[in-house]
Scaffold this active site. Structure first.
Site, mmCIF file in Angstrom:
data_model
loop_
_atom_site.group_PDB
_atom_site.id
_atom_site.type_symbol
_atom_site.label_atom_id
_atom_site.label_comp_id
_atom_site.label_asym_id
_atom_site.label_seq_id
_atom_site.Cartn_x
_atom_site.Cartn_y
_atom_site.Cartn_z
ATOM 1 N N THR A 177 3.504 -2.271 -0.405
ATOM 2 C CA THR A 177 3.764 -1.641 -1.697
ATOM 3 C C THR A 177 3.284 -0.188 -1.691
ATOM 4 O OG1 THR A 177 1.633 -2.289 -2.674
ATOM 5 C CG2 THR A 177 3.465 -3.860 -2.858
ATOM 6 N N SER A 200 6.050 5.954 -1.425
ATOM 7 C CA SER A 200 6.904 6.791 -2.272
ATOM 8 C C SER A 200 7.016 8.246 -1.858
ATOM 9 C CB SER A 200 6.418 6.723 -3.729
ATOM 10 O OG SER A 200 6.553 5.408 -4.245
ATOM 11 N N ILE A 228 -0.217 7.057 2.323
ATOM 12 C CA ILE A 228 -0.809 6.102 3.258
ATOM 13 C C ILE A 228 0.181 4.972 3.527
ATOM 14 C CG2 ILE A 228 -2.591 4.322 3.507
ATOM 15 C CD1 ILE A 228 -4.549 6.213 2.161
ATOM 16 N N GLY A 229 0.880 4.531 2.496
ATOM 17 C CA GLY A 229 1.852 3.469 2.668
ATOM 18 C C GLY A 229 2.943 3.819 3.659
ATOM 19 N N TYR A 249 -9.808 3.941 -13.047
ATOM 20 C CA TYR A 249 -9.448 3.751 -11.642
ATOM 21 C C TYR A 249 -10.575 3.050 -10.893
ATOM 22 C CZ TYR A 249 -7.982 4.927 -6.875
ATOM 23 O OH TYR A 249 -7.613 4.868 -5.558
#
Length: 251
Positions: A12, A15, A20-21, A161
């Site tokens: 997930t 973008s 990092i994804g 957060y």
């Protein structure tokens, strides 16, 4: 559901080029792992371009634009992955919601917005993954949750957060005990301050001296650790929150 002998990973929060994804997807694809990634509010056409890049590596790849604040996002994602590629043996919860607040600005909406993505969908993805894994009678599974080392030191003006991402560490440890008998390992990774989409030149100058290894962390650093935890070599590691920060010094 399509059957494949290759591993499948659901990641997930993929973008932008510097996420990092994104680095995790590239690293896992280099290990011949098929990729299903989610994106949200990315630049027009970026996700299609990135998907094409991964396909050219030689793996299967699918993606979905999805708002992870929706209550049914976890089921939607697992259904889409299973339909298009097969049930994933690897789940990487990388997506996060973050806005600055502080005690003067914190309100119910800010908390709810953070909770929906950072906790609710992350936790539901983990538990629904484990339930489906058990029904399918699979042998080996990996859940890897990304956190940010909230328990190691304060993060002023990031109260929502901190609270919601910090909960991931506690959840990871407890879930790992519940699903160990299934052959599923559950770990969390804290990559430390990483030069991805949020870091400015001013921030870089401020934090660079705090890295004992002499450089700021990069998305690829986190990706290498995630790839290891997703591998067969990490079968004996579960219930851990791994702080991979390049010696980041908070003093």
């Amino acid at each position: 559901m399509r059957n494949t002998k290759r591993k499948i990973a659901l990641i997930t929060g993929v973008s932008s080029e510097r996420d990092i994804g994104t680095a995790i997807c590239r690293k896992l694809a280099s290990k011949e792992i098929d990729i299903f990634f989610t994106h949200w509010l990315s630049e027009v056409g970026w996700a299609d371009t990135f998907q094409k890049e991964l396909l050219e590596v030689g793996v299967r790849c699918e993606s979905l634009s999805v708002d992870l604040s929706h209550a049914n996002a976890a089921n939607l994602l697992l259904d889409a992955t299973s339909t298009n590629l097969g049930f994933p043996s690897i789940l990487v919860n990388n997506a996060a919601h973050s806005t600055s607040d502080g005690y003067l600005n914190l309100n119910a909406k800010t908390l709810d917005d953070h909770y929906a993505v950072n906790m609710r969908t992350t936790f539901l993805l983990c538990t629904e993954y484990a339930r489906r894994f058990e029904k399918l009678k699979m042998n080996t599974g990996r859940i890897i949750n990304m956190t940010s080392g909230q328990e190691l030191g304060p993060m002023p003006n990031e109260l929502a957060y901190v609270a919601t991402k910090g909960a991931i560490s506690a959840f990871t440890k407890s879930l790992s005990v519940e699903v160990a008998h299934l052959g599923v390992t559950v770990n969390a990774v804290n990559p430390g301050p990483t030069d991805s989409t949020w870091m400015t030149e001013e921030i870089r100058k401020h934090i660079l001296p705090k890295f004992l290894l002499g450089r700021i962390g990069m998305p690829e650093d986190a990706a290498r650790l995630v790839a290891f935890l997703a591998s067969d070599d990490a079968e004996w590691i579960t219930g851990q929150v791994i702080h991979s920060e390049g010696g980041f010094y908070r003093g």
